[in-house]
Write a protein that holds these residues in place. Sequence first.
Motif, PDB file in Angstrom:
ATOM      1  N   VAL A  44     -45.231   0.144  -4.485  1.00 47.46           N
ATOM      2  CA  VAL A  44     -46.102   0.955  -5.348  1.00 47.46           C
ATOM      3  C   VAL A  44     -45.271   1.646  -6.430  1.00 47.46           C
ATOM      4  CG1 VAL A  44     -47.715   2.907  -5.402  1.00 47.46           C
ATOM      5  CG2 VAL A  44     -47.729   1.326  -3.468  1.00 47.46           C
ATOM      6  N   ASN A  45     -44.116   2.179  -6.029  1.00 44.84           N
ATOM      7  CA  ASN A  45     -43.249   2.875  -6.980  1.00 44.84           C
ATOM      8  C   ASN A  45     -41.792   2.486  -6.704  1.00 44.84           C
ATOM      9  OD1 ASN A  45     -41.772   4.586  -8.550  1.00 44.84           O
ATOM     10  ND2 ASN A  45     -42.656   6.490  -7.746  1.00 44.84           N
ATOM     11  N   PRO A  46     -41.274   1.485  -7.441  1.00 49.12           N
ATOM     12  CA  PRO A  46     -39.931   0.951  -7.142  1.00 49.12           C
ATOM     13  C   PRO A  46     -38.814   1.981  -7.294  1.00 49.12           C
ATOM     14  CG  PRO A  46     -41.153  -0.518  -8.601  1.00 49.12           C
ATOM     15  CD  PRO A  46     -41.948   0.736  -8.509  1.00 49.12           C
ATOM     16  N   LYS A  47     -39.077   3.082  -7.992  1.00 41.12           N
ATOM     17  CA  LYS A  47     -38.018   4.077  -8.164  1.00 41.12           C
ATOM     18  C   LYS A  47     -38.257   5.320  -7.302  1.00 41.12           C
ATOM     19  CE  LYS A  47     -36.578   2.699 -12.756  1.00 41.12           C
ATOM     20  NZ  LYS A  47     -36.473   3.067 -14.164  1.00 41.12           N
ATOM     21  N   TYR A  48     -39.050   5.167  -6.265  1.00 32.39           N
ATOM     22  CA  TYR A  48     -39.365   6.329  -5.433  1.00 32.39           C
ATOM     23  C   TYR A  48     -38.146   6.682  -4.563  1.00 32.39           C
ATOM     24  CZ  TYR A  48     -41.959   9.456  -2.409  1.00 32.39           C
ATOM     25  OH  TYR A  48     -42.367  10.566  -1.727  1.00 32.39           O
ATOM     26  N   ALA A  49     -37.493   7.765  -4.942  1.00 28.86           N
ATOM     27  CA  ALA A  49     -36.176   8.093  -4.385  1.00 28.86           C
ATOM     28  C   ALA A  49     -36.157   8.279  -2.861  1.00 28.86           C
ATOM     29  CB  ALA A  49     -35.621   9.330  -5.089  1.00 28.86           C
ATOM     30  N   PRO A  50     -37.112   9.032  -2.278  1.00 32.64           N
ATOM     31  CA  PRO A  50     -37.044   9.203  -0.819  1.00 32.64           C
ATOM     32  C   PRO A  50     -37.068   7.871  -0.068  1.00 32.64           C
ATOM     33  CG  PRO A  50     -38.543  10.804  -1.751  1.00 32.64           C
ATOM     34  CD  PRO A  50     -38.193   9.860  -2.860  1.00 32.64           C
ATOM     35  N   ALA A  51     -37.915   6.924  -0.543  1.00 32.93           N
ATOM     36  CA  ALA A  51     -37.997   5.632   0.146  1.00 32.93           C
ATOM     37  C   ALA A  51     -36.708   4.833  -0.050  1.00 32.93           C
ATOM     38  CB  ALA A  51     -39.209   4.858  -0.354  1.00 32.93           C
ATOM     39  N   LEU A  52     -36.130   4.900  -1.260  1.00 31.76           N
ATOM     40  CA  LEU A  52     -34.853   4.215  -1.503  1.00 31.76           C
ATOM     41  C   LEU A  52     -33.777   4.732  -0.544  1.00 31.76           C
ATOM     42  CD1 LEU A  52     -34.716   4.180  -5.436  1.00 31.76           C
ATOM     43  CD2 LEU A  52     -34.793   2.174  -3.938  1.00 31.76           C
ATOM     44  N   PHE A  53     -33.750   6.042  -0.397  1.00 27.12           N
ATOM     45  CA  PHE A  53     -32.780   6.691   0.485  1.00 27.12           C
ATOM     46  C   PHE A  53     -32.988   6.228   1.934  1.00 27.12           C
ATOM     47  CE2 PHE A  53     -31.482  10.188   3.236  1.00 27.12           C
ATOM     48  CZ  PHE A  53     -30.252  10.566   2.704  1.00 27.12           C
ATOM     49  N   ASN A  54     -34.252   6.236   2.340  1.00 26.22           N
ATOM     50  CA  ASN A  54     -34.557   5.938   3.747  1.00 26.22           C
ATOM     51  C   ASN A  54     -34.330   4.466   4.093  1.00 26.22           C
ATOM     52  OD1 ASN A  54     -35.234   8.590   4.357  1.00 26.22           O
ATOM     53  ND2 ASN A  54     -37.336   8.327   3.620  1.00 26.22           N
ATOM     54  N   ALA A  93     -27.166  -1.956   3.329  1.00 28.81           N
ATOM     55  CA  ALA A  93     -27.244  -0.497   3.217  1.00 28.81           C
ATOM     56  C   ALA A  93     -26.516  -0.032   1.960  1.00 28.81           C
ATOM     57  CB  ALA A  93     -26.631   0.152   4.455  1.00 28.81           C
ATOM     58  N   GLU A  94     -25.331  -0.573   1.743  1.00 24.80           N
ATOM     59  CA  GLU A  94     -24.543  -0.176   0.574  1.00 24.80           C
ATOM     60  C   GLU A  94     -25.290  -0.525  -0.711  1.00 24.80           C
ATOM     61  OE1 GLU A  94     -20.759  -2.163   0.177  1.00 24.80           O
ATOM     62  OE2 GLU A  94     -20.631  -1.442  -1.891  1.00 24.80           O
ATOM     63  N   GLN A  95     -25.872  -1.728  -0.710  1.00 21.33           N
ATOM     64  CA  GLN A  95     -26.617  -2.168  -1.902  1.00 21.33           C
ATOM     65  C   GLN A  95     -27.756  -1.195  -2.206  1.00 21.33           C
ATOM     66  OE1 GLN A  95     -28.647  -5.824  -1.244  1.00 21.33           O
ATOM     67  NE2 GLN A  95     -29.297  -6.027  -3.379  1.00 21.33           N
ATOM     68  N   ARG A  96     -28.447  -0.746  -1.156  1.00 23.49           N
ATOM     69  CA  ARG A  96     -29.558   0.184  -1.351  1.00 23.49           C
ATOM     70  C   ARG A  96     -29.066   1.576  -1.766  1.00 23.49           C
ATOM     71  NH1 ARG A  96     -34.784  -1.794  -0.913  1.00 23.49           N
ATOM     72  NH2 ARG A  96     -34.609  -3.933  -0.175  1.00 23.49           N
ATOM     73  N   LEU A  97     -27.920   1.955  -1.248  1.00 21.26           N
ATOM     74  CA  LEU A  97     -27.374   3.267  -1.638  1.00 21.26           C
ATOM     75  C   LEU A  97     -27.022   3.264  -3.132  1.00 21.26           C
ATOM     76  CD1 LEU A  97     -25.082   4.074   1.449  1.00 21.26           C
ATOM     77  CD2 LEU A  97     -27.203   5.220   0.825  1.00 21.26           C
ATOM     78  N   ARG A  98     -26.465   2.143  -3.590  1.00 20.04           N
ATOM     79  CA  ARG A  98     -26.129   2.047  -5.023  1.00 20.04           C
ATOM     80  C   ARG A  98     -27.408   2.038  -5.867  1.00 20.04           C
ATOM     81  NH1 ARG A  98     -20.903   1.652  -5.447  1.00 20.04           N
ATOM     82  NH2 ARG A  98     -19.684   0.613  -3.843  1.00 20.04           N
ATOM     83  N   LEU A  99     -28.407   1.356  -5.348  1.00 20.04           N
ATOM     84  CA  LEU A  99     -29.706   1.332  -6.045  1.00 20.04           C
ATOM     85  C   LEU A  99     -30.271   2.754  -6.145  1.00 20.04           C
ATOM     86  CD1 LEU A  99     -31.283  -1.087  -7.143  1.00 20.04           C
ATOM     87  CD2 LEU A  99     -32.634  -1.081  -5.050  1.00 20.04           C
ATOM     88  N   SER A 151     -21.082  10.420  -0.874  1.00 16.52           N
ATOM     89  CA  SER A 151     -20.100  10.634   0.209  1.00 16.52           C
ATOM     90  C   SER A 151     -20.212   9.548   1.279  1.00 16.52           C
ATOM     91  CB  SER A 151     -20.274  12.026   0.809  1.00 16.52           C
ATOM     92  OG  SER A 151     -21.502  12.116   1.449  1.00 16.52           O
ATOM     93  N   LYS A 152     -21.432   9.021   1.469  1.00 17.67           N
ATOM     94  CA  LYS A 152     -21.610   7.902   2.414  1.00 17.67           C
ATOM     95  C   LYS A 152     -20.834   6.688   1.909  1.00 17.67           C
ATOM     96  CE  LYS A 152     -26.156   8.531   4.598  1.00 17.67           C
ATOM     97  NZ  LYS A 152     -25.906   8.129   5.979  1.00 17.67           N
ATOM     98  N   LEU A 153     -20.991   6.415   0.608  1.00 20.62           N
ATOM     99  CA  LEU A 153     -20.292   5.253   0.033  1.00 20.62           C
ATOM    100  C   LEU A 153     -18.781   5.426   0.120  1.00 20.62           C
ATOM    101  CD1 LEU A 153     -22.571   4.563  -3.092  1.00 20.62           C
ATOM    102  CD2 LEU A 153     -22.191   3.035  -1.153  1.00 20.62           C
ATOM    103  N   GLN A 154     -18.316   6.658  -0.131  1.00 16.21           N
ATOM    104  CA  GLN A 154     -16.875   6.936  -0.038  1.00 16.21           C
ATOM    105  C   GLN A 154     -16.384   6.747   1.399  1.00 16.21           C
ATOM    106  OE1 GLN A 154     -16.237  10.835  -1.561  1.00 16.21           O
ATOM    107  NE2 GLN A 154     -15.845  10.124  -3.652  1.00 16.21           N
ATOM    108  N   ALA A 155     -17.173   7.264   2.341  1.00 18.70           N
ATOM    109  CA  ALA A 155     -16.769   7.196   3.753  1.00 18.70           C
ATOM    110  C   ALA A 155     -16.672   5.743   4.241  1.00 18.70           C
ATOM    111  CB  ALA A 155     -17.762   7.963   4.603  1.00 18.70           C
ATOM    112  N   SER A 156     -17.543   4.905   3.667  1.00 24.80           N
ATOM    113  CA  SER A 156     -17.501   3.504   4.106  1.00 24.80           C
ATOM    114  C   SER A 156     -16.358   2.755   3.444  1.00 24.80           C
ATOM    115  CB  SER A 156     -18.837   2.807   3.805  1.00 24.80           C
ATOM    116  OG  SER A 156     -19.027   2.742   2.412  1.00 24.80           O
ATOM    117  N   GLY A 157     -15.640   3.460   2.528  1.00 32.42           N
ATOM    118  CA  GLY A 157     -14.437   2.882   1.923  1.00 32.42           C
ATOM    119  C   GLY A 157     -14.726   1.834   0.898  1.00 32.42           C
ATOM    120  N   ARG A 158     -15.957   1.811   0.399  1.00 29.63           N
ATOM    121  CA  ARG A 158     -16.289   0.824  -0.604  1.00 29.63           C
ATOM    122  C   ARG A 158     -16.366   1.460  -1.981  1.00 29.63           C
ATOM    123  NH1 ARG A 158     -18.603  -2.778   3.588  1.00 29.63           N
ATOM    124  NH2 ARG A 158     -19.407  -1.157   4.857  1.00 29.63           N
TER     125      ARG A 158
END
Lengths: 217, 286
Positions: free
Chosen positions: B233-243, B257-263, B279-286
Motif C-alpha cells: 500500500v505504501n512502499p516507503k512506510y518506515a515502520p514496516a520497512l524497519f520491521n 535483513a541487511e538489504q532491508r535495513l539499507r532500504l 548501528s545494526k549495520l555497523q555491528a554486523s560488520g558490513r
Amino acid sequence: MKTQDSFETNNRADLNARELLAECARNLDDATVWEEFYLRYRRKILTFLWRAFRMSGGRPHDFLQLGDDWVQEVFAKLVKNNGRAIRSFRGLTDVSVNAFLASIAVSTVADHGRSQRAGRRRTQLVSFADVPEASLPHGRPDSTVSALIDLIDVEKALKGDEESKNPERDLLIFRLHFVEGLTAREISSIPSFKLTISGLEKVLNRMKNRLLRRTQQ
Amino acid sequence: MGVLALSHYNNESLGDYLGGVLSLKDEADCERHLARCDSCRQQLSFLIRVMDDDLAPDEAAVIDCVEAFGPRRFPAFDEPMKVSEKLQSWFSPRWRLGGIAAGLMVCVSLALALWLSVGSSPPRLASIERTFEARIADQPYSEFIRTRNQSRVEEDRSGKSELTRLHASNADIGRFYLMSNNFAQAISYLETAKKEQSASPQVRNDLGVAYMESGKEGSLQRAMAEFEEALRVNPKYAPALFNVALVYERLGQFPEAEQRLRLYLQADQDSGWAKEVKSKLQASGR
C-alpha cells in the motif's frame, strides 16, 4: 491450626451470592465482608454499567472516566439509608442477585442521564425517546410478522388460542420478541417463564403460525 | 405490589421480577402489565440486555481498561471510618464542593487537551518505554533495552491519560493491548480492524508486530505477510520497512535483513530509528 481470621476469610469465600448479600446487609460496617462482595462483583457491576451506558448512547472514553465512580455510586446506593436497598433484597439465586445489581446499575446510569438533562421531569424510567438507535433491538424480528402486528389485534388473536395454557404470558413473550426484538435466548432468561430456548422457539412459532392463519381467514 | 400493578414498574421492581422473587400473584400482575405497557416492557428489555451473561470481546476490552486503572481494593477500607459512613460521606456538601472543583479542573484539562489534539489524526503514542524491538505505527523513538522478561503482560504501564486519548476503535484497542504486551488480545482486535480497514498500512504493521512479538509457531511468516501488505500500500512506510528487516534477522536471513535495513535508510536517515538501523549495520560488520 486455623486462626479465627483465616476461618472467617475461608467462610466468606465459601458464601454463595445470596448468602454474601445477606451478610453484607447484616453487617453494613464490616469491611471484610464488603471487600469480598467488592472483589466478587466489581467486574459484573462494571459490565452492567457499561452496557446501560452504551445502550443510552455513551462512548467508551467517557466510561473510562466515569466507570469507577459509578461502581462506588452503586455501593453507596446499597448502604444508603441504613442499607435500605440491600436489606430489601429477597432473592435466592445467582440470577436474582444479578437482576438486583443490574437494576441498581441501570438506575445509576439513568441518574447520570437525568442530571445531564436538567429541567426535565423526574422519572424512574428511561424514556424510549432517550434510548438511542444503538440500543434498539439487536435482532431483527420476523418482518412478515412485524408487518402483521399493525394490521391485526394480536391480543385478541392470542387470547383465542386454545392450544395455549397461558395466553397472557404468550402475549408478553410475543411482544418481547416481535416488538422489542429480544432473542429466544434472552427471553428464556426470565425465570418465571420456565422455558428453555427451544421451548420458547416452539411457543413463538406456534403464535406466529396462528397469526398468519388468522390473516388468511 | 398491587399498587405497582396499576402504575409503572421501576428498575428495582423489574429486577425483582427478573430475579424471580415475586409471589405468583405479583408475578402474574407484573406480566399482565408488561404485556400492555410499552414503556415498562422496553425497560424490561433494556434490563435483560444489560444482564446478558455473555461478555463480548469489545465489552471485555472496555471493562479491562477500567479495571486496570481503578482501585483493586474496596476504597472504603483504607481508613478506619465505617463503610456506610464513608460511602455516604462522598455525598456530603464538603465533598460535593471538592467534586465540583475537581470537575471544573477536569473540564479545563479536557478542553485544553481537545484543543491541542485538533488536527493530529491519527493519535500519536506518547514516548514510552520500548518493551519490544519491533516498531508500532506512529511510535516515537526510544532506545530498546533487552531484559530477561520481555514477554510479560503489562496492563498498567501506559497510563490512564494515554487511554482516554484513544477513541476505542478496534485498531486503538488492539494497539493498547500491543503496548501492554498482551499480544493475543492485540491480534484479536487488530484482525478485526484489518477487516474494517484492509488498506491501512498502520493496522497491517501493528498486526504484524503483534504476530512477530507473540513468538508463536509460524508467527514470523504471518508477520512478514502483514508487513509486505503494508508496504504494497505504501512502499516507503518506515515502520514496516524497519520491521521486515527484523523478521529477516530473526529468520536468520541476514543478507535480506541487511538489504532491508539499507532500504530503510533511503526512507529515513535522521531519526532515532535510523541511528538504530545504522548501528545494526555497523555491528554486523558490513
